[in-house]
Write an enzyme that holds these catalytic residues in place. Sequence first.
Site, PDB file in Angstrom:
ATOM      1  CG  PHE A   1       4.332   1.131   1.373  1.00  0.00           C
ATOM      2  CD1 PHE A   1       4.220   0.628   2.663  1.00  0.00           C
ATOM      3  CD2 PHE A   1       5.328   2.072   1.121  1.00  0.00           C
ATOM      4  CE1 PHE A   1       5.072   1.048   3.676  1.00  0.00           C
ATOM      5  CE2 PHE A   1       6.191   2.488   2.136  1.00  0.00           C
ATOM      6  CZ  PHE A   1       6.057   1.981   3.410  1.00  0.00           C
TER       7      PHE A   1
ATOM      8  CG  ASP B   1       2.701   7.055  -3.454  1.00  0.00           C
ATOM      9  OD1 ASP B   1       3.822   7.364  -3.920  1.00  0.00           O
ATOM     10  OD2 ASP B   1       2.551   6.581  -2.312  1.00  0.00           O
TER      11      ASP B   1
ATOM     12  CE  LYS C   1      11.069   4.639  -1.423  1.00  0.00           C
ATOM     13  NZ  LYS C   1       9.681   4.233  -1.263  1.00  0.00           N
TER      14      LYS C   1
HETATM   15  C1  LIG Z   1       8.764   4.570  -0.094  1.00  0.00           C
HETATM   16  C2  LIG Z   1       7.365   4.899  -0.423  1.00  0.00           C
HETATM   17  C3  LIG Z   1       6.605   5.768   0.384  1.00  0.00           C
HETATM   18  C4  LIG Z   1       7.113   6.333   1.690  1.00  0.00           C
HETATM   19  O1  LIG Z   1       8.262   7.120   1.536  1.00  0.00           O
HETATM   20  P1  LIG Z   1       9.129   7.470   2.834  1.00  0.00           P
HETATM   21  O2  LIG Z   1      10.201   8.386   2.306  1.00  0.00           O
HETATM   22  O3  LIG Z   1       9.659   6.183   3.374  1.00  0.00           O
HETATM   23  O4  LIG Z   1       8.242   8.147   3.793  1.00  0.00           O
HETATM   24  C5  LIG Z   1       5.327   6.085  -0.025  1.00  0.00           C
HETATM   25  N1  LIG Z   1       4.812   5.590  -1.158  1.00  0.00           N
HETATM   26  C6  LIG Z   1       5.514   4.746  -1.957  1.00  0.00           C
HETATM   27  C7  LIG Z   1       4.883   4.241  -3.218  1.00  0.00           C
HETATM   28  C8  LIG Z   1       6.804   4.363  -1.608  1.00  0.00           C
HETATM   29  O5  LIG Z   1       7.473   3.512  -2.377  1.00  0.00           O
END
Ligand SMILES: *Cc1c(COP(=O)(O)O)cnc(C)c1O
Length: 393
Positions: free
Chosen positions: A124, A209, A238
């Site tokens: 994701f 990521d 985050k």
């Molecule tokens: C939450 C998340 C995203 C997206 O972040 P947003 O601030 O919602 O755009 C991308 N990669 C990972 C692994 C995530 O947990």
Amino acid sequence: MPVYSRADIQFERGQGAYLFDSEGRRYLDFASGIAVTSLGHCHPVLVAALTEQANKLWHTSNLFRITGQEKLAARLTALTFADTVFFTNSGVEAWECGVKLIRKHFYSKGQPEKNRIVVIEGAFHGRTLGAISASKAEKMVKGFGPLLDGFDQVAFGNLNELRAAITPQTAAINIEPILGEGGIKAATVEYMKALRQIADEFGLLLFFDEIQCGVGRTGKLFAHEWAGVTPDVMCVAKAIGGGFPLGACLATEVAASGMIAGTHGSTYGGNPLAMAVGLASLNVISQPDFLENVQVQGKALHAALEGMVARHPAIFAEVRGVGLMLGLRCAESVVNLDVVNALRHRGMLSVGAAENVIRLLPPLIIGEAEIVEAVRILDNTAAELTAAAATLA
Ligand SMILES: *Cc1c(COP(=O)(O)O)cnc(C)c1O
């Protein structure tokens, strides 16, 4: 727009690991807004940083130097593999910056055909057209085509598939060192080392990521540190903002060589308010004692969860994860979101994930008391669900 299935609760205030709703009910927050409020709610250091900056200066645009950006970038580059940083307002923007940087890197080197990125099934990266195109998950892409080309998926952990997917057009490998939405699946040290080695062998950029698993969540500042490898590009968000919208794309000077003046930008990215909060949260979380404590609490919670799972085999099948990024895989006959709801009714917040997992992402400031309380609520909830299932049968 009704794009979220929201629980019918409105929180009014938060304090540390607890949230209080409009009826005064108290909740143990083991979701942290999906791994965001890692210092808990209303941490005094973050409140002070934000209010102090709010009284000084909010916004100037990126047409001027921004002191907070220079300071936070200096901290981030000192603490990581990176030489350079681009600040964003969200995770997916940081991820998109990484994708653009990768494509531009090879374009600038005279290899514009190298523009494809190998991505992981079940990963994701966010909800923009780019990120859903990489994910290819039916529930995210259906009805939103045409999608962006340039992403080739391979199965998590499968090196043969990865090698077979690499072509002369491949530019990079993109992976979450621990899949978050994908079900708290941690890459092994050997897999992480192999990814670095394959990237080097084929002249690819390695792009991590760490939006969910980074910034202290696993007990290291970044999850990839456990494997002793570094990427060329990394997106972060985050927890770095602790609840203030903030993301960052970090890269080596070489990887980012194509990102020259005029090639990328953001109105709000790196604004003084976000920088003040980001600096404050990074200063707390990057302390060795703080990270050490995350490891200690993570081990304690993990061990307590193992015991809890063993007591309730009809409900739970497995504990997963690293540090305070933990998941409970539910038994096959159980629906994970039913457990999330049942826990919430008993005053504890968790988050669902793929593979029938519920995520436990407590703030990194928890101690023994919160762990004991969480396991007690889990025990009671599992016992109740087991009894309910027995009645039905
Ligand atoms: C939450 C998340 C995203 C997206 O972040 P947003 O601030 O919602 O755009 C991308 N990669 C990972 C692994 C995530 O947990």
